[in-house]
Write a protein that holds these residues in place. Structure first.
Motif, short mmCIF file in Angstrom:
data_model
loop_
_atom_site.label_atom_id
_atom_site.label_comp_id
_atom_site.label_asym_id
_atom_site.label_seq_id
_atom_site.Cartn_x
_atom_site.Cartn_y
_atom_site.Cartn_z
N THR A 165 9.94 1.21 -2.00
CA THR A 165 9.29 0.67 -0.86
C THR A 165 9.92 1.36 0.27
O THR A 165 11.17 1.81 0.29
CB THR A 165 8.89 -0.51 -0.91
N SER A 166 9.52 1.21 1.60
CA SER A 166 10.08 1.61 2.91
C SER A 166 11.19 0.79 3.16
O SER A 166 12.08 1.14 3.88
CB SER A 166 9.19 1.75 3.80
N ASP A 167 11.58 -0.50 2.71
CA ASP A 167 12.56 -1.46 2.78
C ASP A 167 13.33 -2.18 1.62
O ASP A 167 13.94 -2.92 2.04
CB ASP A 167 11.90 -2.46 4.03
N ALA A 168 12.86 -1.54 0.52
CA ALA A 168 13.54 -2.51 -0.70
C ALA A 168 13.15 -1.59 -1.85
O ALA A 168 12.51 -0.41 -1.90
CB ALA A 168 13.05 -3.79 -1.00
N ALA A 180 0.82 -1.12 0.01
CA ALA A 180 -0.01 0.06 0.02
C ALA A 180 0.82 1.39 -0.13
O ALA A 180 1.97 1.19 0.39
CB ALA A 180 -0.84 0.13 1.20
N THR A 181 0.15 2.40 -0.46
CA THR A 181 1.06 3.63 -0.61
C THR A 181 1.29 4.19 0.66
O THR A 181 0.31 4.27 1.62
CB THR A 181 0.32 4.24 -1.57
N LEU A 219 4.62 1.70 -0.03
CA LEU A 219 5.01 2.37 -1.35
C LEU A 219 5.54 3.89 -1.21
O LEU A 219 4.75 4.62 -0.98
CB LEU A 219 4.24 1.97 -2.59
N VAL A 220 6.83 4.41 -1.47
CA VAL A 220 7.48 5.40 -1.31
C VAL A 220 7.08 6.31 -2.69
O VAL A 220 6.86 7.30 -2.72
CB VAL A 220 8.67 5.73 -0.81
N GLU A 221 7.67 5.59 -3.82
CA GLU A 221 7.82 6.42 -4.90
C GLU A 221 8.05 5.34 -6.10
O GLU A 221 8.52 4.17 -5.88
CB GLU A 221 9.00 7.27 -5.15
N VAL A 222 7.51 5.82 -7.42
CA VAL A 222 7.63 5.06 -8.39
C VAL A 222 8.39 5.98 -9.63
O VAL A 222 7.74 7.13 -9.69
CB VAL A 222 6.46 4.48 -9.16
#
Length: 365
Positions: A251-254, A198-199, A230-233
């Motif tokens: 994402t926050s961890d990958a 999720a964003t 999800l941080v950014e695309v």
């Protein structure tokens, strides 16, 4: 952009916009089109020093003004010393300064749309800005600029018209890449959806303009990893085609990175086995206490200030030491890049002792 393209564009501007401005204007344009990259002298202090200063003040407002005046003064001095017989045809210092300023602005505006980015407001702000439209070397733009300049040299009567045609192609090229970039951003979340959480509440919305660094400190990176989101695309251009992009989902961890070809509808796989998200490469982003400590080193501060997508990996060694490695994913596995090519300035390593002391630091692989 590369310096050959900068030089060709400066010469094209001279033919199209300053055809009768006086002797020296084209020289001022070409020199000024390369002047911001004079920051290469910072390599004298080592590669880390260069990374800290590259595309900094020489690409900012003060740099544009200062370098325009310096370039105009150099060209004026050269004309007065070596072109005495045609002094009446020399461009004035004011004209040379305007031509140099145009070349400098063209340089900055051609660097800005690359995924490498530039620090437009330095030294007032060291934040990076980019629009992710162009690769560092656009072979198609380079070929058009060079070809029309050569043709103009052979057909003097059409020289200015051909230069104008080159400028028109440049504008259309940027417009087409902007449209393709927005297209890639619009389909990327759907293509990668099986892999994305999720964003995040403070996620970076898809936009033509990107800027970084986003997080204020390494602690922020570690805090983000507590909850997966999800941080950014982003869509990164490639050297091959304006229809081929490298998608990076942070994402926050990958990170998830995959190539995207817009020639074929990426949302309609032939079968489930051909689902494009299966080609994505997973890059961990492990912000351990060792990574937080490594980020406090001079190498860590400079590299994380430069890197837009720093995938972080920590390894704990048998002797109690730990190794922290960063790779900027803008320059990893990019379609069109030579497989296995060293990443030079775009990776970093810090080795910490058992007690957290810094043992070694290294920029590059």
């Amino acid at each position: 952009m590369d310096n050959v393209t900068h030089s060709l564009f400066g010469a094209t501007l001279g033919r199209a916009c300053f055809p009768r401005a006086g002797r020296g204007t084209t020289a001022a344009l070409v020199l000024a089109s390369n002047a911001p990259d004079a920051d290469i002298i910072m390599t004298a202090g080592g590669p880390l020093n260069y990374l800290a200063w590259h595309r900094g003040p020489t690409h900012g407002p003060l740099g544009v003004i200062g370098l325009a005046l310096v370039t105009a003064a150099l060209v004026r001095a050269w004309l007065q010393r070596f072109d005495v017989e045609r002094r009446a045809e020399h461009a004035s210092f004011a004209t040379l300064s305007c031509a140099a300023a145009a070349g400098l602005l063209a340089h900055v505006l051609m660097d800005f749309p690359t995924s490498y980015g530039t620090r437009l407001l330095s030294p007032f702000s060291w934040r990076w800005f980019a629009t992710d439209l162009m690769p560092i070397v656009d072979v198609y733009l380079l070929a058009v600029l060079a070809g029309l300049l050569v043709l103009g040299r052979r057909r003097p009567a059409l020289r200015r018209q051909l230069a104008g045609l080159a400028l028109a192609y440049t504008v259309l090229n940027y417009g087409a890449r902007a449209a393709a970039h927005q297209w890639a951003l619009s389909v990327a979340p759907a293509v990668l959806s099986p892999l994305l959480p999720a964003t995040c509440p403070d996620a970076v919305p898809p936009s033509l303009l990107s800027h970084w660094p986003i997080d204020a400190s390494a602690i922020d990176h570690r805090a983000r990893g507590a909850t997966q989101c999800l941080v950014e695309v982003a869509a990164i251009p490639t050297f091959i085609s304006p229809f081929q992009w490298q998608i990076i989902a942070r994402t926050s961890d990958a990170y998830q990175a995959m190539p995207l070809n817009l020639w074929h509808d990426p949302s309609i796989p032939v079968s489930s086995l051909d689902a494009p998200w299966r080609t994505a490469v997973h890059h961990p982003d492990q912000w351990t206490p060792a990574a937080v400590r490594a980020a406090e080193t001079p190498l860590g501060r400079v590299f994380l200030g430069f890197s837009r997508f720093p995938a972080t990996r920590s390894t704990f060694n048998d002797d109690g030491s730990s190794t922290v490695e960063w790779s900027d994913l803008r320059f990893v596995n990019t379609p069109g890049a030579r497989p296995g090519a060293p990443r030079g300035l775009f990776a970093a390593r810090v080795v910490l002792g058992r007690d957290g002391s810094v043992q070694t630091t290294r920029l590059g692989e």
